[in-house]
Design a protein around this motif. Sequence first.
Motif, PDB file in Angstrom:
ATOM      1  N   ARG A  16      -0.957  -9.229   1.439  1.00  0.00           N
ATOM      2  CA  ARG A  16      -2.257  -8.593   0.190  1.00  0.00           C
ATOM      3  C   ARG A  16      -2.009  -7.036   0.958  1.00  0.00           C
ATOM      4  O   ARG A  16      -2.386  -6.774  -0.748  1.00  0.00           O
ATOM      5  N   VAL A  17      -1.680  -6.986   1.074  1.00  0.00           N
ATOM      6  CA  VAL A  17      -1.448  -5.105   1.697  1.00  0.00           C
ATOM      7  C   VAL A  17      -0.794  -5.009   0.680  1.00  0.00           C
ATOM      8  O   VAL A  17      -1.064  -3.658   0.126  1.00  0.00           O
ATOM      9  N   LEU A  18       0.448  -5.416   0.936  1.00  0.00           N
ATOM     10  CA  LEU A  18       1.603  -5.273   0.070  1.00  0.00           C
ATOM     11  C   LEU A  18       1.427  -5.252  -1.296  1.00  0.00           C
ATOM     12  O   LEU A  18       2.168  -4.240  -2.121  1.00  0.00           O
ATOM     13  N   TRP A  19       0.648  -6.340  -1.973  1.00  0.00           N
ATOM     14  CA  TRP A  19       0.926  -6.498  -3.277  1.00  0.00           C
ATOM     15  C   TRP A  19      -0.483  -5.211  -3.962  1.00  0.00           C
ATOM     16  O   TRP A  19      -0.380  -4.562  -5.131  1.00  0.00           O
ATOM     17  N   GLN A  20      -1.067  -4.796  -2.674  1.00  0.00           N
ATOM     18  CA  GLN A  20      -1.809  -3.684  -3.485  1.00  0.00           C
ATOM     19  C   GLN A  20      -1.941  -2.104  -3.238  1.00  0.00           C
ATOM     20  O   GLN A  20      -1.718  -1.658  -4.329  1.00  0.00           O
ATOM     21  N   LEU A  21      -1.192  -2.158  -2.285  1.00  0.00           N
ATOM     22  CA  LEU A  21      -0.557  -0.638  -1.816  1.00  0.00           C
ATOM     23  C   LEU A  21       0.841  -0.618  -2.816  1.00  0.00           C
ATOM     24  O   LEU A  21       0.721   0.430  -3.238  1.00  0.00           O
ATOM     25  N   GLY A  22       1.508  -1.448  -2.826  1.00  0.00           N
ATOM     26  CA  GLY A  22       3.090  -1.362  -3.184  1.00  0.00           C
ATOM     27  C   GLY A  22       3.387  -1.164  -2.044  1.00  0.00           C
ATOM     28  O   GLY A  22       3.128  -1.384  -0.961  1.00  0.00           O
ATOM     29  N   PRO A  23       5.024  -0.925  -1.621  1.00  0.00           N
ATOM     30  CA  PRO A  23       5.851  -0.471  -0.493  1.00  0.00           C
ATOM     31  C   PRO A  23       5.495   0.148  -0.007  1.00  0.00           C
ATOM     32  O   PRO A  23       4.457   1.183  -0.050  1.00  0.00           O
ATOM     33  N   SER A  24       5.109  -0.017   1.637  1.00  0.00           N
ATOM     34  CA  SER A  24       4.659   0.888   2.348  1.00  0.00           C
ATOM     35  C   SER A  24       5.498   0.841   3.694  1.00  0.00           C
ATOM     36  O   SER A  24       5.905   0.121   3.916  1.00  0.00           O
ATOM     37  N   THR A  25       4.524   1.459   4.653  1.00  0.00           N
ATOM     38  CA  THR A  25       5.308   1.620   5.937  1.00  0.00           C
ATOM     39  C   THR A  25       4.766   1.061   7.044  1.00  0.00           C
ATOM     40  O   THR A  25       3.422   0.265   6.052  1.00  0.00           O
ATOM     41  N   VAL A  26       5.116   0.581   7.973  1.00  0.00           N
ATOM     42  CA  VAL A  26       4.000  -0.216   9.078  1.00  0.00           C
ATOM     43  C   VAL A  26       2.908   0.303   9.328  1.00  0.00           C
ATOM     44  O   VAL A  26       1.901  -0.042   9.517  1.00  0.00           O
ATOM     45  N   ARG A  27       2.806   2.046   9.561  1.00  0.00           N
ATOM     46  CA  ARG A  27       1.891   2.233   9.769  1.00  0.00           C
ATOM     47  C   ARG A  27       0.614   2.476   8.994  1.00  0.00           C
ATOM     48  O   ARG A  27      -0.471   2.028   8.439  1.00  0.00           O
ATOM     49  N   GLN A  28       0.541   2.242   7.194  1.00  0.00           N
ATOM     50  CA  GLN A  28       0.717   2.293   6.069  1.00  0.00           C
ATOM     51  C   GLN A  28      -0.504   0.814   5.980  1.00  0.00           C
ATOM     52  O   GLN A  28      -1.005   0.480   5.727  1.00  0.00           O
ATOM     53  N   VAL A  29       0.261   0.207   6.436  1.00  0.00           N
ATOM     54  CA  VAL A  29       0.049  -1.064   6.339  1.00  0.00           C
ATOM     55  C   VAL A  29      -0.839  -1.734   7.541  1.00  0.00           C
ATOM     56  O   VAL A  29      -1.818  -2.431   7.437  1.00  0.00           O
TER      57      VAL A  29
END
Length: 127
Positions: A16-29
């Motif tokens: 859900r985080v990746l769908w919302q933010l798009g490609p992300s680092t571990v820290r961003q997730v």
Amino acid sequence: MPVPPQPTRAELAILRVLWQLGPSTVRQVHESLRDTQDTGYTTVLKLLQNMTEKGLVQRDETERTHVYQASLSQQRTQRDLLRDLMDRAFGGSAMSVVAQALSMKKASAEELAEIRKLLDAQERRGK
């Protein structure tokens, strides 16, 4: 490409985080999950590593900091999860799924209008 296995509850939260933010680092997730869950950085990292092995996410290793993105769209994942639940718990009956969903929580007028539109479109396709 084979269909990845169904995500666990924790994996679905990450998706859900990746769908919302798009490609992300571990820290961003991790930072995004921190608001709603008490999940440590290393736990998020390990989950993303496992999800990569399972094919749920893809990892871009071209930079020092790896970037993760969901392998499948939110719509596709939701459809696959619902199809499995409908088959296992409701004997494949779409009517039973909808009836149960509507009995659990009062739908807003806007939601009911959208449901009517979907039903009308489905009926038109059936003719």
